[in-house]
Structure formats: C-alpha cells, structure tokens
Design a protein around this motif. Structure first.
Motif, PDB file in Angstrom:
ATOM      1  N   MET A 115    -126.471  43.747 -51.266  1.00  0.00           N
ATOM      2  CA  MET A 115    -126.546  44.269 -52.640  1.00  0.00           C
ATOM      3  C   MET A 115    -126.850  43.137 -53.617  1.00  0.00           C
ATOM      4  O   MET A 115    -127.670  43.265 -54.511  1.00  0.00           O
ATOM      5  N   LYS A 116    -126.112  42.008 -53.372  1.00  0.00           N
ATOM      6  CA  LYS A 116    -126.307  40.849 -54.250  1.00  0.00           C
ATOM      7  C   LYS A 116    -127.746  40.341 -54.140  1.00  0.00           C
ATOM      8  O   LYS A 116    -128.383  40.030 -55.151  1.00  0.00           O
ATOM      9  N   ALA A 117    -128.221  40.304 -52.901  1.00  0.00           N
ATOM     10  CA  ALA A 117    -129.585  39.811 -52.681  1.00  0.00           C
ATOM     11  C   ALA A 117    -130.593  40.722 -53.381  1.00  0.00           C
ATOM     12  O   ALA A 117    -131.529  40.242 -54.024  1.00  0.00           O
ATOM     13  N   LEU A 118    -130.353  42.021 -53.278  1.00  0.00           N
ATOM     14  CA  LEU A 118    -131.291  42.962 -53.893  1.00  0.00           C
ATOM     15  C   LEU A 118    -131.296  42.770 -55.403  1.00  0.00           C
ATOM     16  O   LEU A 118    -132.348  42.821 -56.051  1.00  0.00           O
ATOM     17  N   ARG A 119    -130.069  42.541 -55.961  1.00  0.00           N
ATOM     18  CA  ARG A 119    -130.013  42.333 -57.408  1.00  0.00           C
ATOM     19  C   ARG A 119    -130.791  41.069 -57.781  1.00  0.00           C
ATOM     20  O   ARG A 119    -131.523  41.049 -58.776  1.00  0.00           O
ATOM     21  N   ALA A 120    -130.629  40.040 -56.964  1.00  0.00           N
ATOM     22  CA  ALA A 120    -131.340  38.785 -57.251  1.00  0.00           C
ATOM     23  C   ALA A 120    -132.850  38.999 -57.215  1.00  0.00           C
ATOM     24  O   ALA A 120    -133.579  38.492 -58.076  1.00  0.00           O
ATOM     25  N   VAL A 121    -133.313  39.774 -56.222  1.00  0.00           N
ATOM     26  CA  VAL A 121    -134.753  40.038 -56.140  1.00  0.00           C
ATOM     27  C   VAL A 121    -135.218  40.815 -57.364  1.00  0.00           C
ATOM     28  O   VAL A 121    -136.263  40.526 -57.958  1.00  0.00           O
ATOM     29  N   PHE A 122    -134.401  41.787 -57.751  1.00  0.00           N
ATOM     30  CA  PHE A 122    -134.741  42.606 -58.923  1.00  0.00           C
ATOM     31  C   PHE A 122    -134.890  41.720 -60.158  1.00  0.00           C
ATOM     32  O   PHE A 122    -135.874  41.807 -60.895  1.00  0.00           O
ATOM     33  N   VAL A 123    -133.890  40.823 -60.364  1.00  0.00           N
ATOM     34  CA  VAL A 123    -133.924  39.930 -61.525  1.00  0.00           C
ATOM     35  C   VAL A 123    -135.140  39.010 -61.441  1.00  0.00           C
ATOM     36  O   VAL A 123    -135.840  38.776 -62.432  1.00  0.00           O
ATOM     37  N   LYS A 167    -138.627  46.217 -55.307  1.00  0.00           N
ATOM     38  CA  LYS A 167    -139.789  45.686 -56.023  1.00  0.00           C
ATOM     39  C   LYS A 167    -140.502  46.791 -56.807  1.00  0.00           C
ATOM     40  O   LYS A 167    -140.954  46.572 -57.928  1.00  0.00           O
ATOM     41  N   ALA A 168    -140.582  47.975 -56.182  1.00  0.00           N
ATOM     42  CA  ALA A 168    -141.207  49.093 -56.893  1.00  0.00           C
ATOM     43  C   ALA A 168    -140.375  49.463 -58.124  1.00  0.00           C
ATOM     44  O   ALA A 168    -140.913  49.745 -59.202  1.00  0.00           O
ATOM     45  N   ALA A 169    -139.046  49.445 -57.968  1.00  0.00           N
ATOM     46  CA  ALA A 169    -138.175  49.776 -59.097  1.00  0.00           C
ATOM     47  C   ALA A 169    -138.366  48.763 -60.220  1.00  0.00           C
ATOM     48  O   ALA A 169    -138.430  49.121 -61.407  1.00  0.00           O
ATOM     49  N   ALA A 170    -138.476  47.478 -59.843  1.00  0.00           N
ATOM     50  CA  ALA A 170    -138.680  46.447 -60.860  1.00  0.00           C
ATOM     51  C   ALA A 170    -140.031  46.637 -61.535  1.00  0.00           C
ATOM     52  O   ALA A 170    -140.164  46.446 -62.745  1.00  0.00           O
ATOM     53  N   TYR A 171    -141.033  47.050 -60.738  1.00  0.00           N
ATOM     54  CA  TYR A 171    -142.375  47.272 -61.287  1.00  0.00           C
ATOM     55  C   TYR A 171    -142.329  48.370 -62.347  1.00  0.00           C
ATOM     56  O   TYR A 171    -142.909  48.232 -63.427  1.00  0.00           O
ATOM     57  N   VAL A 172    -141.598  49.448 -62.048  1.00  0.00           N
ATOM     58  CA  VAL A 172    -141.489  50.541 -63.023  1.00  0.00           C
ATOM     59  C   VAL A 172    -140.761  50.068 -64.269  1.00  0.00           C
ATOM     60  O   VAL A 172    -141.222  50.265 -65.401  1.00  0.00           O
ATOM     61  N   SER A 173    -139.597  49.413 -64.056  1.00  0.00           N
ATOM     62  CA  SER A 173    -138.735  49.148 -65.209  1.00  0.00           C
ATOM     63  C   SER A 173    -139.201  47.940 -66.009  1.00  0.00           C
ATOM     64  O   SER A 173    -138.880  47.829 -67.197  1.00  0.00           O
ATOM     65  N   ALA A 174    -139.943  47.019 -65.399  1.00  0.00           N
ATOM     66  CA  ALA A 174    -140.363  45.835 -66.144  1.00  0.00           C
ATOM     67  C   ALA A 174    -141.796  45.942 -66.647  1.00  0.00           C
ATOM     68  O   ALA A 174    -142.144  45.323 -67.644  1.00  0.00           O
ATOM     69  N   VAL A 175    -142.622  46.704 -65.942  1.00  0.00           N
ATOM     70  CA  VAL A 175    -144.052  46.677 -66.261  1.00  0.00           C
ATOM     71  C   VAL A 175    -144.568  48.031 -66.764  1.00  0.00           C
ATOM     72  O   VAL A 175    -145.286  48.103 -67.752  1.00  0.00           O
ATOM     73  N   LEU A 176    -144.177  49.095 -66.079  1.00  0.00           N
ATOM     74  CA  LEU A 176    -144.813  50.384 -66.380  1.00  0.00           C
ATOM     75  C   LEU A 176    -144.094  51.206 -67.443  1.00  0.00           C
ATOM     76  O   LEU A 176    -144.614  52.234 -67.866  1.00  0.00           O
TER      77      LEU A 176
END
Lengths: 243, 222
Positions: free
Chosen positions: B1-9, B97-106
C-alpha cells in the motif's frame, strides 16, 4: 493431441497436404456458387438485382468475424503456451481478415447507395464493422512497429485478445440498437427468415469463401514458416556455423 | 500500500513538474473545441446539436495526448525494471498509474466539457449531465489509453500507434458520453441509461486493462 501440431515442421507438412484440398474445394464451390448466386437465383422482389451483392457481402462479414475470432484464439494459445504455430496462424489471419472486413464495408457501401440512398450511414453495425477493420490495422501496425519478433508477437497477442470484445458488439449491434442495418436473417433460433431460393446459393458462397480463406491462411502460414527458417539459416551462416 | 502511494505521489510530481500537469491535454481540448465552430459555422442550432459528440470526441483525443509518456519514459529510464523487481505487482502499479493520470492530468476535461457545452448553447442541466458523463468516462479513457501506451512503449513514433490501437477500443465510451448529452438535450429520458453504460465501461476497463498493461510491460522487460 493439439500440441502435436505445435511442431512447425509437422504443421507445415499438414498444411502442404491440406492447401490443395481447400484450394480446389474453393474453386469447385465458386464454380457452382457464383453462377447460382449472380445469375440463376431469382432477383429479390424489393431489392431487384442488387440483392446479389449480398452473396459476397454476407460471407465476407461472417469470415472477417470468424478470422478475428481465430486471431483472438490463436493469440490466446500463443500467449499461454507460446506455441510458435499459433503465432504464425495469428499473423497469417490478420491481413486476410482485414481484406474480408474491407470487402464487407465496400460491398455494403455499394449496396447501401441504391437501397438506403447513402454510401455510408453511421449505424451501429457499420460502425462496429469499421472498428473491426481498424482493429486489424492496429494489430498489423503494432506488429510492424516492434522490431523484435518475439516482443511483437506478445504485444500483438495481447492487443488481439483485447479486441475480441468488439465481436459480440458487432454481432448484437442490430439487436441492441435500433439500426438501419437489417437484423439477422440466417442464423436465428426460429430458423432462417430468408427464402430458400436465396438461402442455398448464400450457403454455397459462404462455404466457398470459407474454403478459400482456409486455403489462403494455410498458404500464408507455410510461407511465413519457411521464411522464418530461411532467415534463421542465413543468420547461422553469417555467424560462422555450418548452414 | 505504501509503495503504491509512493508511486502515485511520484506520478503526480512528474506530471506537474516536467509535463505541465493537466495543461497539455487541457490546452489541446480547448483548442480543438475552439476550432470546431470555425469549421462547421456559427449556426447555433447546428452547434448545439453537435456539442455532445464534438465534446466527447475532443475528450477522447485529449486522453490520448499523455498516453505515450505514461509508460514510455519509465521504460527508457529503467524505472519500469525497478518496478518489476519490487514485490508490488505490475498490475496494481498499472492501475495506480492510470489513476494518477486521471487525477493529475485529465481532470480538467469535464470542466472544459461543461464550459464548452454552455458556450455551444446547451442548457445548464444538459451540460451538467454531459460533464458527469465525462467524469464517469475518464477512468475508462485513461485505462484504454494506458493499455495502448503499454503496448506501444519504446516504439518509435508511438503516438500514431497508440491512436490506432486505443481509438477503436474507446468507441463505446465515445458513443455513451455523446449519448448522455444528446439524450439530455432532446429530453428522451435515456441520459441516465447512457451515464450508467459509460460508468459500466469504465468499471469493465478497470477490471481488465491493468492485467493487459501488466502483460504488455512484462513482455517489454523480458
């Protein structure tokens, strides 16, 4: 039993034996089907002679979808078991399926002009057929873009499997959406609604197209398999081993 | 979970630092939507009728803009190999990564869609429905774009390939989002059904695309 054909050489021998059967079968079936469909069978009471386009259009549509199903299935087999022959089959099916998809769109368009008064209509079935054509193009473009043969095969297999979603959309588009394209009239639960005088030539033409496609696919697989082996041999020679 | 959060950030930081965050796709969508009235003429009736489809189409194209960078950069600088070595599955990473793409870019797409819908002469509730349709469709658009991006990662001129792969698979979303706007505009009562179908497609993409992305990336790393 199927893994027996995973051996490319054995498959090649089998293909070499089957090609003439399917090829001549196609010739004979076309010799019966073409005159029957294009000359002998009666013109439709509504569509007149344009109904004859249907004898090319419907088999092409069936086969373009069957070829995609085969492409998806072969891709699945390659993806799981890494059988080279499955990859060859997928690669062989793609351009042939694309041609049939194009034939479907082209003949449909030619038929649509006198019947619907338009070359093209953005109706669900036409659009999903166009999407199928684009999927074929995307598959071939992806394979062509990746240089490494194995990488290209894997990426292509994944894409082909994803594209399978489109097949039921095409098949049921005429039932789900209220479309201009007529609903299914041959393969139905309550039996075909198309008249026997048109159904029989259609079935013969469908068989002829199927035999033709099978022969072409086997020929294509054989050619590619031979090309791959020739390339491997040439590489061995360059690298200094005995050919 | 921590790793996923780090990737998201990390994705967030990368998107906003080097790539200008949502600016690229947003500018693309704005430009496309500003050009449409010049192309099809200023007739308000035609513009209003065309609005849902044109806006859904612009959003689809905008979602393809960042797809090349989604995995291409990570592959070329070796990040992807580190991801593959980590105990976190590539499937989960792809989804993040897809979630980050939506929330940061799209994320601006529904906002731009709403504004453009009003500017094209749609009434408030219809524009809101269309915008909501875009919200529901964005995850699906991003996941399919990401899938195409993963397949085309590391290929020369990947952009063209991504468009050719992703566009056919995104057709249902295009149909349903445009359907939301059109149904709301014409008052046929089918806007809700189209909304649900758009959401359903996004959920289906969420269930399937991460596995597809992970499989494509694994093939790349072998």
């Amino acid at each position: 039993m199927w893994s027996a054909f995973a051996n490319p050489e054995r498959f090649e021998r089998l293909a070499a034996r089957l090609v003439p059967w399917f090829g001549w079968g196609a010739v004979i079936l076309f010799a019966i089907g073409l005159p029957w469909a294009l000359i002998i069978s009666p013109p439709d009471y509504q569509q007149g002679d344009t109904v004859r386009i249907m004898y090319v259009h419907v088999p092409s549509a069936w086969l373009s979808m069957a070829a995609y199903a085969g492409l998806g299935g072969a891709s699945f087999v390659y993806f799981i078991w890494r059988h080279n022959v499955a990859d060859l089959a997928a690669q062989a099916l793609a351009p042939i399926g694309a041609v049939f998809a194009f034939l479907t769109l082209a003949t449909g368009s030619l038929w649509g002009r006198p019947m619907w008064g338009t070359w093209w209509e953005w109706d669900a079935r036409l659009t999903s057929m166009l999407v199928l054509f684009l999927l074929y193009l995307g598959y071939m473009a992806l394979r062509a873009a990746i240089e490494d043969e194995r990488l290209a095969a894997r990426a292509g297999a994944i894409l082909a499997m994803a594209g399978l979603i489109n097949l039921p959309i095409i098949k049921f588009s005429v039932d789900w959406w209220n479309t201009l394209h007529q609903p299914a009239s041959v393969i139905r639960l309550d039996g075909p609604t198309i008249h026997a005088s048109q159904l029989w030539p259609l079935l013969v033409m469908a068989l002829a197209f199927t035999a033709l496609m099978t022969a072409l696919v086997f020929m294509n697989v054989r050619n590619m398999s031979l090309a791959r082996r020739a390339e491997a041999r040439a590489r061995r020679k360059i690298e200094g081993g005995e050919g | 979970m921590k790793a996923l959060r780090a990737v998201f950030v990390r994705e967030w930081r990368l998107a906003s630092a080097g790539g200008g965050g949502p600016a690229g796709p947003a500018a693309f969508m704005l430009a496309a939507l500003a050009l449409v009235p010049l192309a099809i003429g200023p007739d308000p009736d035609i513009l209003r009728a065309a609005a849902p489809g044109v806006i859904a189409f612009a959003a689809l194209l905008a979602s393809l803009q960042g797809a090349e960078r989604m995995f291409g950069d990570d592959l070329s600088d070796g990040t992807l190999e580190l991801y593959a070595l980590s105990p976190v599955s590539l499937t989960a990473l792809s989804a993040i990564k897809a979630a980050a793409y939506v929330s940061a870019v799209l994320w601006p797409a529904p906002v731009i869609g709403f504004v453009a819908a009003m500017a094209y002469g749609m009434d408030g509730p219809s524009a809101g429905a269309l915008s909501l349709g875009l919200v529901l469709a964005l995850p699906g658009l991003a996941l399919v774009s990401g899938f195409a991006g993963a397949l085309a990662a590391g290929v020369k001129r990947a952009g063209l390939l991504i468009a050719l792969i992703a566009a056919p698979l995104q057709v249902p979303l295009l149909v349903f989002v445009a359907g939301v706007g059109r149904a709301a505009l014409e008052g046929t009562g089918l806007a809700g059904a189209n909304l649900m179908l758009a959401g359903a497609f996004s959920l289906a993409a969420l269930a399937l695309a991460p596995f597809g992305m992970a499989a494509a990336l694994k093939g790349r790393l072998e």
